[in-house]
Design a protein around this motif. Structure first.
Motif, PDB file in Angstrom:
ATOM      1  N   ALA A 214       1.847   2.333   3.532  1.00  9.46           N
ATOM      2  CA  ALA A 214       2.399   1.270   4.294  1.00  9.46           C
ATOM      3  C   ALA A 214       3.156   1.712   5.308  1.00  9.46           C
ATOM      4  O   ALA A 214       3.765   3.056   5.421  1.00  9.46           O
ATOM      5  CB  ALA A 214       3.059   0.215   3.449  1.00  9.46           C
TER       6      ALA A 214
ATOM      7  N   ALA B 275       0.993  -1.169  -0.046  1.00  6.50           N
ATOM      8  CA  ALA B 275      -0.029  -0.190   0.093  1.00  6.50           C
ATOM      9  C   ALA B 275       1.011   1.133   0.207  1.00  6.50           C
ATOM     10  O   ALA B 275       2.091   1.209   0.697  1.00  6.50           O
ATOM     11  CB  ALA B 275      -0.793   0.255   1.431  1.00  6.50           C
TER      12      ALA B 275
ATOM     13  N   GLN C 192       0.034  -3.813   4.203  1.00  3.92           N
ATOM     14  CA  GLN C 192      -0.181  -2.185   4.978  1.00  3.92           C
ATOM     15  C   GLN C 192       0.791  -2.002   5.973  1.00  3.92           C
ATOM     16  O   GLN C 192       1.126  -1.179   6.191  1.00  3.92           O
ATOM     17  CB  GLN C 192      -1.750  -2.456   5.345  1.00  3.92           C
ATOM     18  N   GLU C 193       1.310  -3.309   6.431  1.00  2.00           N
ATOM     19  CA  GLU C 193       2.168  -3.020   7.714  1.00  2.00           C
ATOM     20  C   GLU C 193       3.242  -4.494   7.777  1.00  2.00           C
ATOM     21  O   GLU C 193       3.033  -5.438   7.572  1.00  2.00           O
ATOM     22  CB  GLU C 193       1.460  -2.927   8.994  1.00  2.00           C
TER      23      GLU C 193
END
Length: 130
Positions: free
Chosen positions: A30, A27, A113-114
């Motif tokens: 992110a 993302a 995202q992470e």
């Protein structure tokens, strides 16, 4: 996306041949966190910051990349946990840097995202300094 698709997404990242391809699965906003007190510990937000302030400086100090091996991948829901290690990696000064990793990914809407990257932080300091 389901658990199986999230696991495949992380596997695609690992199979990527270029930084551009690797980050196509991330993302734009992110977050990458490296716990600890090393010179690269902290939280990096957004693909640009991750690349410019974390990855480029780290790789600029590596002389030999060695071989990255994924030992196992475990997934449940939005989370994928990857256990991996590197062999044969050295800094430009010739200091060995073959670390082990536990990477915890969170996937949202088909994108990473992470990432929280756990590794031997004392080895980072020994190889790269404070």
């Amino acid at each position: 996306m389901g658990t199986a698709e999230n696991k495949r997404l992380v596997e695609k990242v690992d199979a990527s041949k270029t930084l551009k391809e690797r980050f196509s699965y991330w993302a734009d906003d992110a977050v990458w966190t490296n716990p600890g007190t090393t010179r690269w510990s902290g939280t990096y937000r957004g693909k640009t910051e991750i690349i410019e302030k974390l990855l480029k400086p780290v790789f600029a100090e590596l002389g030999e990349l060695g071989t990255f091996t994924v030992d196992s991948v475990i997934a449940e829901g939005d989370y994928v946990v990857q256990l991996a290690h590197v062999e044969g990696r050295k800094t430009k000064k010739g200091i060995p840097y073959s670390n082990t990793y536990c990477n915890v990914y969170r996937i949202v809407d088909g994108k990473i995202q992470e990432l929280i990257e756990f590794c031997d932080t004392e080895l980072i300091t020994a190889a790269f300094g404070k």
